[in-house]
Design an enzyme around this catalytic site. Sequence first.
Site, PDB file in Angstrom:
ATOM      1  N   LYS A 291     -48.316 -72.740  42.352  1.00  0.00           N
ATOM      2  CA  LYS A 291     -47.592 -72.185  41.122  1.00  0.00           C
ATOM      3  C   LYS A 291     -46.636 -72.190  41.059  1.00  0.00           C
ATOM      4  O   LYS A 291     -46.081 -72.897  41.990  1.00  0.00           O
ATOM      5  CB  LYS A 291     -47.747 -70.462  41.347  1.00  0.00           C
ATOM      6  CG  LYS A 291     -49.438 -69.510  41.002  1.00  0.00           C
ATOM      7  CD  LYS A 291     -49.029 -68.630  40.803  1.00  0.00           C
ATOM      8  CE  LYS A 291     -50.591 -67.637  39.730  1.00  0.00           C
ATOM      9  NZ  LYS A 291     -50.308 -66.813  40.003  1.00  0.00           N
ATOM     10  N   ARG A 326     -57.701 -67.080  45.766  1.00  0.00           N
ATOM     11  CA  ARG A 326     -57.542 -67.886  45.148  1.00  0.00           C
ATOM     12  C   ARG A 326     -57.141 -69.410  44.344  1.00  0.00           C
ATOM     13  O   ARG A 326     -56.085 -68.949  44.350  1.00  0.00           O
ATOM     14  CB  ARG A 326     -57.617 -66.555  43.074  1.00  0.00           C
ATOM     15  CG  ARG A 326     -58.025 -67.250  41.584  1.00  0.00           C
ATOM     16  CD  ARG A 326     -57.888 -66.027  40.720  1.00  0.00           C
ATOM     17  NE  ARG A 326     -58.205 -66.711  39.484  1.00  0.00           N
ATOM     18  CZ  ARG A 326     -57.535 -67.474  38.784  1.00  0.00           C
ATOM     19  NH1 ARG A 326     -56.265 -68.158  38.970  1.00  0.00           N
ATOM     20  NH2 ARG A 326     -57.322 -67.906  38.235  1.00  0.00           N
TER      21      ARG A 326
END
Length: 351
Positions: A291, A326
Amino acid sequence: MTLHLRPVQFVDTPVTQTDGAVARLAGGLQWFAAYEVIEGGTKRTVPVADIATLGARAQALHAAITSPRAPLVLGERTLRLDQPLVAGILNVTPDSFSDGGQHSADPAAAAAAGVDMAAAGAALIDLGGESTRPGAAQVWEGDEIARIQPVVERLARSGTLISIDTRKAAVMEAALAAGAQIVNDVSALLWDDRALAVVAQAGCPVVLMHSPDPKEGGHARTGYRDVLTEVFDWLDARIAAVVAAGVDRSRIIVDPGIGFGKTLSENLALLNGLALFHGLGCPIMLGASRKRMIGALDNEAPVAARLGGSLALALKGAEAGVQLLRVHDVSATVQALRVWRGLRDRALAGG
């Protein structure tokens, strides 16, 4: 003033501790000796042994924090949640921020990639057919179904566990009918008015993720006075609403929504405070892989160069007792967790 508890003062092993001095975190591999008590804008540290002095809410939170998480029974398969598991990310989209276009053209190749991730140690594959990155165009549900359905069918035939990453009730229905076992909704079942009923009727596990504007896409910046407790309270209220609609609480997984409508500072606060979310009494999923915050902390590293940061955040989650990680890079994350588990096992044995 609402009281919150964050487990702190983690210890290597309970073996050398006196009875009642430490507690086990959510039935997992971590033990801790104290709580940070957050109340009315103040923080103080209280030993676990003194929890009874803090009142009924604190005792209820303590029970939620320390209770083992029930395994997820998914047909003939069972996922134990007493150690961190990996969910491999598989996007069949042309525009996802990390792997957009990589698997969108060929369902057979996409399914093969998912099988490879499972073989590398992923407990399940999180399949998405619509990007939820900031500014991404919405996808018509028919197109989203066309993207994911043939991949779900192939993965299901291979025996791979599948969660479907979608906000749309029709896509949930199609994926579950094709063999998916879990719904992962970044809007916490708020974007589509039918989604909650679909999940309740199916009886499947569901991931409820926090975002500040779930009906609008999840990326608005609203500002927080205390992001950690506000996200906790939002998820707590959402769990209550979902349970009231007929979803068994033991089938709910929570996700604090790293990167969704939060600044770098707010994301870091959530990651440093992850253990607080065990007070919700549900398994936790952490999605921080590749991210933007990793690039922000590393000289604007591009998406393809964020493996090291992704592993650091995965291990941060493991240290906080997160049950589901995840990730894009399954093999590297599984290896990191195996080494971490070896270290934990040795420490728990007292050495």
